[in-house]
Write a protein that holds these residues in place. Structure first.
Motif, PDB file in Angstrom:
ATOM      1  N   LEU A  49       0.830  -1.212   0.000  1.00 17.24           N
ATOM      2  CA  LEU A  49       0.000   0.000   0.000  1.00 17.24           C
ATOM      3  C   LEU A  49       0.862   1.258   0.000  1.00 17.24           C
ATOM      4  O   LEU A  49       0.550   2.233  -0.696  1.00 17.24           O
ATOM      5  CB  LEU A  49      -0.939  -0.009   1.202  1.00 17.24           C
ATOM      6  N   ASP A  50       1.949   1.241   0.744  1.00 19.24           N
ATOM      7  CA  ASP A  50       2.856   2.383   0.781  1.00 19.24           C
ATOM      8  C   ASP A  50       3.479   2.626  -0.594  1.00 19.24           C
ATOM      9  O   ASP A  50       3.555   3.763  -1.058  1.00 19.24           O
ATOM     10  CB  ASP A  50       3.941   2.138   1.836  1.00 19.24           C
ATOM     11  N   LEU A  51       3.895   1.547  -1.249  1.00 18.28           N
ATOM     12  CA  LEU A  51       4.477   1.687  -2.585  1.00 18.28           C
ATOM     13  C   LEU A  51       3.459   2.203  -3.595  1.00 18.28           C
ATOM     14  O   LEU A  51       3.774   3.062  -4.430  1.00 18.28           O
ATOM     15  CB  LEU A  51       5.061   0.350  -3.050  1.00 18.28           C
ATOM     16  N   VAL A  52       2.249   1.694  -3.525  1.00 20.79           N
ATOM     17  CA  VAL A  52       1.197   2.155  -4.443  1.00 20.79           C
ATOM     18  C   VAL A  52       0.955   3.648  -4.243  1.00 20.79           C
ATOM     19  O   VAL A  52       0.852   4.407  -5.215  1.00 20.79           O
ATOM     20  CB  VAL A  52      -0.107   1.353  -4.241  1.00 20.79           C
ATOM     21  N   ALA A  53       0.881   4.073  -3.004  1.00 22.10           N
ATOM     22  CA  ALA A  53       0.657   5.491  -2.719  1.00 22.10           C
ATOM     23  C   ALA A  53       1.791   6.343  -3.284  1.00 22.10           C
ATOM     24  O   ALA A  53       1.545   7.400  -3.890  1.00 22.10           O
ATOM     25  CB  ALA A  53       0.524   5.708  -1.210  1.00 22.10           C
ATOM     26  N   LYS A  54       3.030   5.900  -3.106  1.00 24.40           N
ATOM     27  CA  LYS A  54       4.171   6.654  -3.626  1.00 24.40           C
ATOM     28  C   LYS A  54       4.175   6.686  -5.145  1.00 24.40           C
ATOM     29  O   LYS A  54       4.499   7.713  -5.753  1.00 24.40           O
ATOM     30  CB  LYS A  54       5.471   6.053  -3.105  1.00 24.40           C
ATOM     31  N   LEU A 109       1.537   6.507  -7.096  1.00 20.73           N
ATOM     32  CA  LEU A 109       0.456   7.391  -7.536  1.00 20.73           C
ATOM     33  C   LEU A 109       0.825   8.864  -7.385  1.00 20.73           C
ATOM     34  O   LEU A 109       0.373   9.701  -8.173  1.00 20.73           O
ATOM     35  CB  LEU A 109      -0.826   7.090  -6.761  1.00 20.73           C
ATOM     36  N   LYS A 110       1.655   9.199  -6.420  1.00 21.47           N
ATOM     37  CA  LYS A 110       2.034  10.591  -6.174  1.00 21.47           C
ATOM     38  C   LYS A 110       3.134  11.090  -7.103  1.00 21.47           C
ATOM     39  O   LYS A 110       3.224  12.281  -7.360  1.00 21.47           O
ATOM     40  CB  LYS A 110       2.494  10.763  -4.724  1.00 21.47           C
ATOM     41  N   SER A 136       8.432  10.356 -14.796  1.00 20.36           N
ATOM     42  CA  SER A 136       8.209   9.260 -15.742  1.00 20.36           C
ATOM     43  C   SER A 136       9.393   8.287 -15.751  1.00 20.36           C
ATOM     44  O   SER A 136       9.200   7.079 -15.906  1.00 20.36           O
ATOM     45  CB  SER A 136       7.928   9.782 -17.142  1.00 20.36           C
ATOM     46  N   SER A 137      10.601   8.814 -15.566  1.00 28.17           N
ATOM     47  CA  SER A 137      11.770   7.925 -15.575  1.00 28.17           C
ATOM     48  C   SER A 137      11.705   6.932 -14.411  1.00 28.17           C
ATOM     49  O   SER A 137      12.078   5.769 -14.565  1.00 28.17           O
ATOM     50  CB  SER A 137      13.062   8.734 -15.510  1.00 28.17           C
ATOM     51  N   LEU A 138      11.232   7.376 -13.264  1.00 30.77           N
ATOM     52  CA  LEU A 138      11.087   6.491 -12.114  1.00 30.77           C
ATOM     53  C   LEU A 138      10.015   5.435 -12.390  1.00 30.77           C
ATOM     54  O   LEU A 138      10.206   4.255 -12.096  1.00 30.77           O
ATOM     55  CB  LEU A 138      10.733   7.291 -10.856  1.00 30.77           C
ATOM     56  N   LEU A 139       8.902   5.855 -12.971  1.00 29.20           N
ATOM     57  CA  LEU A 139       7.826   4.912 -13.278  1.00 29.20           C
ATOM     58  C   LEU A 139       8.267   3.879 -14.306  1.00 29.20           C
ATOM     59  O   LEU A 139       7.931   2.696 -14.193  1.00 29.20           O
ATOM     60  CB  LEU A 139       6.589   5.667 -13.764  1.00 29.20           C
ATOM     61  N   ILE A 140       9.043   4.307 -15.297  1.00 25.77           N
ATOM     62  CA  ILE A 140       9.561   3.373 -16.301  1.00 25.77           C
ATOM     63  C   ILE A 140      10.511   2.383 -15.638  1.00 25.77           C
ATOM     64  O   ILE A 140      10.459   1.180 -15.919  1.00 25.77           O
ATOM     65  CB  ILE A 140      10.257   4.144 -17.446  1.00 25.77           C
ATOM     66  N   HIS A 141      11.353   2.879 -14.746  1.00 29.00           N
ATOM     67  CA  HIS A 141      12.287   2.004 -14.033  1.00 29.00           C
ATOM     68  C   HIS A 141      11.525   0.977 -13.187  1.00 29.00           C
ATOM     69  O   HIS A 141      11.868  -0.215 -13.198  1.00 29.00           O
ATOM     70  CB  HIS A 141      13.214   2.847 -13.154  1.00 29.00           C
ATOM     71  N   ILE A 142      10.496   1.412 -12.504  1.00 31.27           N
ATOM     72  CA  ILE A 142       9.683   0.496 -11.683  1.00 31.27           C
ATOM     73  C   ILE A 142       9.007  -0.540 -12.577  1.00 31.27           C
ATOM     74  O   ILE A 142       8.984  -1.733 -12.257  1.00 31.27           O
ATOM     75  CB  ILE A 142       8.649   1.280 -10.853  1.00 31.27           C
ATOM     76  N   ALA A 143       8.473  -0.104 -13.696  1.00 31.44           N
ATOM     77  CA  ALA A 143       7.804  -1.024 -14.625  1.00 31.44           C
ATOM     78  C   ALA A 143       8.775  -2.083 -15.135  1.00 31.44           C
ATOM     79  O   ALA A 143       8.440  -3.275 -15.191  1.00 31.44           O
ATOM     80  CB  ALA A 143       7.190  -0.247 -15.786  1.00 31.44           C
ATOM     81  N   LYS A 144       9.981  -1.664 -15.502  1.00 32.48           N
ATOM     82  CA  LYS A 144      10.981  -2.622 -15.991  1.00 32.48           C
ATOM     83  C   LYS A 144      11.386  -3.594 -14.892  1.00 32.48           C
ATOM     84  O   LYS A 144      11.567  -4.786 -15.148  1.00 32.48           O
ATOM     85  CB  LYS A 144      12.210  -1.883 -16.523  1.00 32.48           C
TER      86      LYS A 144
END
Length: 78
Positions: free
Chosen positions: A8-13, A15-16, A20-28
């Motif tokens: 839940l903590d990760l999801v909240a972070k 969403l905030k 985009s580079s961080l989100l791409i890194h997380i997705a990979k």
């Protein structure tokens, strides 16, 4: 922190964030985690055949390239 609270903590972070580079890194990172090992995708018969081959090799039950070529020439006449 238990696993559910961490999720839940990760999801909240996630969403905030607007990075985009961080989100791409997380997705990979998550894609890598979800990739199955190629070994697990092989049929059991193939896995067993490979295990048998490894065992044969470790016990010296192998043929050299020259032996295989010689036997093929004898058997097939080429």
């Amino acid at each position: 922190m238990d696993i559910q609270a961490l999720k839940l903590d990760l999801v909240a972070k996630i969403l905030k964030t607007e990075k985009s580079s961080l989100l791409i890194h997380i997705a990979k990172l998550l894609e890598k985690e979800n990739d199955q090992d190629w070994w697990d995708q092989l049929p059991e018969e193939v896995q067993q055949s490979i295990r048998d081959g490894i065992e044969d090799a470790s016990k010296g039950r192998t043929y050299s390239h020259d032996q295989v070529v010689r036997e093929a020439k004898q058997k097939y006449g080429f």
